[in-house]
Design a protein around this motif. Structure first.
Motif, mmCIF file in Angstrom:
data_model
loop_
_atom_site.group_PDB
_atom_site.id
_atom_site.type_symbol
_atom_site.label_atom_id
_atom_site.label_comp_id
_atom_site.label_asym_id
_atom_site.label_seq_id
_atom_site.Cartn_x
_atom_site.Cartn_y
_atom_site.Cartn_z
ATOM 1 N N PRO A 41 12.883 65.411 22.129
ATOM 2 C CA PRO A 41 12.681 65.200 20.629
ATOM 3 C C PRO A 41 13.535 64.081 20.043
ATOM 4 O O PRO A 41 14.211 63.924 20.413
ATOM 5 N N ALA A 42 12.565 63.461 19.200
ATOM 6 C CA ALA A 42 13.171 62.412 18.538
ATOM 7 C C ALA A 42 14.038 63.168 17.671
ATOM 8 O O ALA A 42 13.869 63.614 16.633
ATOM 9 N N ARG A 43 15.024 61.937 17.528
ATOM 10 C CA ARG A 43 15.923 62.624 16.195
ATOM 11 C C ARG A 43 15.890 61.904 14.636
ATOM 12 O O ARG A 43 15.569 63.180 13.956
ATOM 13 N N THR A 44 15.106 61.290 14.873
ATOM 14 C CA THR A 44 14.291 60.525 13.702
ATOM 15 C C THR A 44 12.569 59.829 13.707
ATOM 16 O O THR A 44 12.933 59.645 14.387
ATOM 17 N N VAL A 45 12.204 59.938 12.577
ATOM 18 C CA VAL A 45 10.434 59.850 12.897
ATOM 19 C C VAL A 45 10.459 58.842 11.425
ATOM 20 O O VAL A 45 11.099 59.586 10.674
ATOM 21 N N ALA A 46 9.946 58.054 11.247
ATOM 22 C CA ALA A 46 9.347 57.059 10.368
ATOM 23 C C ALA A 46 8.366 56.488 11.000
ATOM 24 O O ALA A 46 7.999 56.072 12.044
ATOM 25 N N PRO A 47 6.606 56.570 10.125
ATOM 26 C CA PRO A 47 5.765 55.525 10.140
ATOM 27 C C PRO A 47 6.079 53.864 10.847
ATOM 28 O O PRO A 47 6.993 53.500 10.793
ATOM 29 N N PHE A 48 5.241 54.077 12.137
ATOM 30 C CA PHE A 48 5.400 52.176 12.552
ATOM 31 C C PHE A 48 3.405 52.213 12.352
ATOM 32 O O PHE A 48 2.825 52.845 12.393
ATOM 33 N N GLU A 49 3.995 50.865 13.361
ATOM 34 C CA GLU A 49 2.557 49.410 13.502
ATOM 35 C C GLU A 49 2.983 49.660 14.923
ATOM 36 O O GLU A 49 4.219 48.604 15.371
ATOM 37 N N TRP A 50 1.458 49.374 15.895
ATOM 38 C CA TRP A 50 1.546 48.480 17.065
ATOM 39 C C TRP A 50 0.384 47.491 17.076
ATOM 40 O O TRP A 50 -0.686 48.207 16.792
ATOM 41 N N ARG A 51 0.722 46.065 16.483
ATOM 42 C CA ARG A 51 -0.180 45.261 16.881
ATOM 43 C C ARG A 51 -0.256 44.218 18.038
ATOM 44 O O ARG A 51 0.437 43.845 19.322
ATOM 45 N N ASP A 63 5.907 65.848 10.310
ATOM 46 C CA ASP A 63 7.562 66.018 10.166
ATOM 47 C C ASP A 63 7.532 65.972 11.266
ATOM 48 O O ASP A 63 7.188 64.155 11.157
ATOM 49 N N ASN A 64 7.570 66.492 12.522
ATOM 50 C CA ASN A 64 8.070 64.778 14.016
ATOM 51 C C ASN A 64 6.734 65.403 15.740
ATOM 52 O O ASN A 64 7.051 65.290 15.953
ATOM 53 N N ARG A 65 6.151 65.139 14.664
ATOM 54 C CA ARG A 65 4.250 65.701 15.817
ATOM 55 C C ARG A 65 3.361 64.150 14.984
ATOM 56 O O ARG A 65 2.920 63.809 14.503
ATOM 57 N N LEU A 66 3.355 63.492 16.131
ATOM 58 C CA LEU A 66 2.743 62.141 15.965
ATOM 59 C C LEU A 66 1.239 62.063 15.444
ATOM 60 O O LEU A 66 0.070 62.756 15.660
ATOM 61 N N ARG A 67 0.831 61.429 14.413
ATOM 62 C CA ARG A 67 -0.858 61.052 14.439
ATOM 63 C C ARG A 67 -0.691 59.682 13.481
ATOM 64 O O ARG A 67 0.086 58.907 13.986
ATOM 65 N N ILE A 68 -2.079 59.394 14.425
ATOM 66 C CA ILE A 68 -2.874 58.131 14.233
ATOM 67 C C ILE A 68 -3.170 58.346 12.560
ATOM 68 O O ILE A 68 -4.116 59.323 12.435
ATOM 69 N N LYS A 69 -3.352 57.355 12.193
ATOM 70 C CA LYS A 69 -3.480 56.739 10.550
ATOM 71 C C LYS A 69 -4.891 56.420 10.577
ATOM 72 O O LYS A 69 -5.598 56.492 10.037
ATOM 73 N N SER A 70 -4.599 54.963 11.276
ATOM 74 C CA SER A 70 -6.210 54.427 11.846
ATOM 75 C C SER A 70 -5.835 53.394 12.270
ATOM 76 O O SER A 70 -4.263 53.207 13.028
ATOM 77 N N TYR A 121 7.053 64.345 18.805
ATOM 78 C CA TYR A 121 6.977 63.326 19.661
ATOM 79 C C TYR A 121 8.871 63.304 19.952
ATOM 80 O O TYR A 121 9.375 63.803 19.801
ATOM 81 N N SER A 122 8.549 61.945 20.912
ATOM 82 C CA SER A 122 9.854 62.069 22.041
ATOM 83 C C SER A 122 10.520 60.719 21.839
ATOM 84 O O SER A 122 11.286 60.317 21.496
ATOM 85 N N GLY A 123 9.443 60.119 21.928
ATOM 86 C CA GLY A 123 9.493 58.165 21.572
ATOM 87 C C GLY A 123 8.938 56.867 21.866
ATOM 88 O O GLY A 123 8.085 57.720 22.879
ATOM 89 N N LYS A 124 9.083 55.783 22.104
ATOM 90 C CA LYS A 124 8.177 54.859 22.810
ATOM 91 C C LYS A 124 8.867 53.778 23.223
ATOM 92 O O LYS A 124 10.161 53.708 22.718
ATOM 93 N N GLU A 125 8.461 53.123 24.082
ATOM 94 C CA GLU A 125 9.219 52.247 25.306
ATOM 95 C C GLU A 125 7.659 50.724 25.011
ATOM 96 O O GLU A 125 6.344 51.501 24.989
#
Length: 735
Positions: A41-51, A63-70, A121-125
């Motif tokens: 699992p990812a050690r730290t998580v914070a909101p992020f955007e992908w354009r 918590d450490n579970r990924l969610r889509i905001k919009s 959540y584990s991470g992104k590439e």
């Protein structure tokens, strides 16, 4: 029935089975993976955007579970009335596995599925790819040992991306997948505002009535506001090998308050499902995917060390409404979905001898005058449709399978003589083929059961045909020999690939479920088509499923043209053409023009206008037309070649009078095609008033075709009015 069913699976794996599991599956291919440890699992998580080319994907965490905001266009503020996700909404992947608790009051909806709700959540590439960029989000389920990868791929300058999901079983036991989303959308409207804010756009796609678009409020589509949260959904799906036999596999959700439209196409030639509803936390969502256990009996047992991937989705979001969404999808289809060997951009004119013509009864005597007339009219391909293989006293429908030329239809000289005649007139010959079936009267009916779809130990028979299982290498080898003979021995440059039956649930052989057997056969068919075009680069293959029965971008990513319909009444065709252009790019959309001998110039020109903004599929009794009617055909094809077709591969459709209704024989119809250089607008008067007003058209238009039937344009402040002196007339305006 199958290698392993859900009841057996639960017993063998020790999973709890408390009552029937009412859920689903949504997947594509299964492959092998190296056995590796589950990612951390990812050690730290914070909101992020992908354009991605003007679309912003906003993610956050519970918590450490990924969610889509919009998912919103770059010009729309994400906080503009869009609620934040809650603990039971916003899952980035919806997945439910056999024996797991569907932890929601869900009814038939796909909410509350586990392990979807508990994925960590584990991470992104992120990486650059040829089309744009790629992001892979990884989530894990330590309970079942699953790694879930969400794949996002963007395309330069297009607000559309391709989305799919891949699951790897890194655990020690088999996992039964009931459903798995290809993509999820969330927070599409305010929890109590969706009935006022949203319009759901979808297209019925029935036989001879394809492309019938409707715009409904959520309640009219089945998503009901009961003051709390609903157990119903606006639900659209397809079952079987006719992937578009009821709906086009696409949808649009328009938020009128925000001025935003989300849209998608499911790129699959089999079963699929999408739904729009809300969760128990009252958040509005859309689930998008392929086959699943609930709707299409596609339950999957994922063995340790294996991979399962969903069908891909083309997904986008624009500021604006339907026309802006269709324009973006048209650009995406050209960038992402057209086969590299395609000849679409040439927009060659095709004559086919079936519709309102020979209708499955070709002979040398009948073909020769048609060949001469088609060449005189300016056609560039000549296709002999069904019946070329059947003897004169034989049922062409139930005898399919051997694909050898008839001995009694082609005298003297055989089929080769007729094909040579086509070539001598400067046209490329083509033949009709329905490769995926064997007629119950064919000698090939004696092939082993492993060649065919099987259910409950018996062969599937549909409309006097057995259905071939394209996973079987012997089947593919046989069909390869048929195509190679048609191209190599007969010199055919065009094949109309038809499909006139439906595999429905699928097949049980070598599959975890009927639907999984179907899914694997669907994919094997696409791979087989790729093999053909890799061997025969100049071959043009038309996709036909009793007309538009498989009008989607799994098939159209592998083949060059799409038959739009089997509709036999030219007066009903405009209502099909308009809606079909929202589902297929115009350079792939083959549209009939088929005047009969009794038709005068009005009908001949109406037929031509039906086809001239897409791909002309000429047919009809050309050799018996009056001189005036034939002149309309010849002029229409000439104008198409010289003025219209150079612009079609760069044009996007627009709808000056909106979408149409095939049951309405009075309201006028209009279809526009717009490129950076030219604008074309087809306008049809049906059985209504002689004056047809079309608003919001540019002022620099003129009548391009027909110029000699008394149709008069009048420029007005807000557009154009066309005066048609008689009913059932049509014309094309051009800038």
């Amino acid at each position: 029935m199958t290698n392993i069913d859900r009841r057996t699976f639960l017993k063998e794996t020790g999973a709890l089975a408390i009552g029937p599991v009412v859920s689903e599956l949504n997947g594509l291919a299964e492959g092998s993976a190296e056995t590796k440890p589950l990612p951390e699992p990812a050690r730290t998580v914070a909101p992020f955007e992908w354009r991605a080319e003007g679309v912003i994907f906003s993610f956050e965490f519970l918590d450490n579970r990924l969610r889509i905001k919009s998912i919103l266009p770059a010009g729309v503020a994400a906080v503009d009335g869009i609620p934040a996700p809650t603990s039971s909404s916003g899952v980035e992947v919806a997945i439910h596995c056999t024996g797991e608790n569907a932890d929601d009051h869900h009814g038939t909806k796909f909410t509350g599925g586990m392990p979807g709700g508990r994925l960590v959540y584990s991470g992104k590439e992120e990486s650059a790819i040829a089309t744009g960029k790629r992001m892979v989000l990884t989530q894990i389920d330590p309970v079942l040992g699953l790694k879930v990868e969400s794949i996002y791929e963007s395309f330069h300058d297009i607000p559309v991306l391709r989305r799919s999901t891949r699951v790897t079983n890194l655990g020690q036991r088999e996992v039964g997948i009931e459903y798995l989303s290809s993509a999820m959308l969330h927070n599409l409207a305010m929890p109590r505002g969706y009935e006022q804010e949203l319009l759901v756009h979808f297209a019925f796609n029935s036989w001879q009535a394809e492309g019938q678009w409707h715009a409904l409020k959520p309640s009219e589509a089945g998503f009901l506001d009961n003051g709390n949260f609903t157990l119903s959904a606006a639900s659209f799906n397809s079952l079987g090998t006719w992937s578009t036999q009821k709906y086009l596999p696409m949808g649009l959700v328009e938020n009128k308050r925000l001025g935003v439209t989300w849209f998608w196409q499911i790129e699959h030639n089999g079963s699929w499902h999408w739904e729009l509803s809300d969760t128990s936390a009252k958040a509005v969502y859309a689930y998008l995917g392929g086959p699943d256990a609930q709707h299409s009996q596609a339950w999957k047992s994922l063995r340790p060390g294996t991979i399962y991937e969903t069908v891909p989705i083309g997904l986008g979001c624009v500021q604006g409404g339907v026309e802006q969404a269709i324009e973006a999808l048209t650009e995406y289809r050209r960038a992402a979905c057209i086969h590299p060997h395609s000849k679409n951009r040439q927009c060659a004119v095709i004559f086919n001898d079936y519709m309102n013509c020979l209708e499955g009864d070709p002979t040398t005597e009948k073909e020769l005058p048609l060949i001469d007339a088609a060449a005189e009219a300016g056609c560039e391909y000549f296709v002999i449709d069904a019946g070329w293989y059947a003897e004169l006293n034989e049922d062409w429908w139930g005898s399919v399978g051997l694909w050898q030329p008839s001995k009694t239809r082609w005298a003297p000289g055989g089929l080769k003589y007729v094909l040579d005649r086509i070539r001598s007139k400067g046209m490329i010959p083509g033949l009709w083929l329905e490769p995926e079936v064997i007629g119950i009267q064919s000698p090939l009916k004696n092939k082993p059961d492993s060649w065919f779809f099987m259910r409950h130990g018996r062969r599937v028979i549909d409309h006097s045909r057995f259905l071939l299982d394209m996973r079987n290498p012997d089947v593919r080898a046989y069909l390869d020999s048929v195509v190679d003979r048609m191209v190599g021995e007969y010199g055919v440059g065009y094949i109309k690939m038809d499909y006139n039956v439906d595999g429905l649930e699928g097949t049980e052989l070598l599959a975890d479920s009927f639907g999984q057997g179907l899914l694997e056969s669907n994919r094997a068919l696409l791979s087989w088509h790729d093999g053909i075009l890799n061997r025969h680069h100049d071959l043009v293959i038309e996709n036909c499923g009793s007309g538009g029965g498989r009008m989607e971008y799994a098939m159209l990513s592998h083949l060059q043209l799409q038959s739009s319909s089997d509709q036999e009444d030219y007066r009903k065709y405009p209502a099909i053409v308009v809606g079909a252009t929202a589902g297929v790019v115009p350079e792939q959309l083959a549209t009939w023009s088929y005047p009969k001998a009794a038709d005068g110039p009005d009908a001949a020109s109406f037929n031509m206008v039906n086809a001239m903004l897409c791909r002309i599929h000429q047919s009809g009794e050309l050799a018996r037309l009056s001189d005036d009617s034939m002149a309309q055909v010849k002029t229409g094809i000439h104008i198409y070649k010289e003025n219209i077709r150079p612009h079609i591969p760069n044009s996007s459709p627009f709808y000056p009078l909106g979408f149409t209704d095939i049951t309405d024989d009075r309201s006028p119809i209009a279809l526009g095609m717009r490129s950076s250089e030219r604008t074309f607008v087809a306008i049809w008067r049906l059985n209504g008033e002689e004056r047809v007003h079309v608003p919001k058209l540019p002022g620099d238009l003129r009548i391009l075709y027909p110029a000699d039937l008394g149709i008069r344009p009048e420029r007005e402040a807000d557009g154009w009015t066309l005066i048609f002196p008689r009913t059932y007339m049509a014309c094309i305006l051009a800038s």
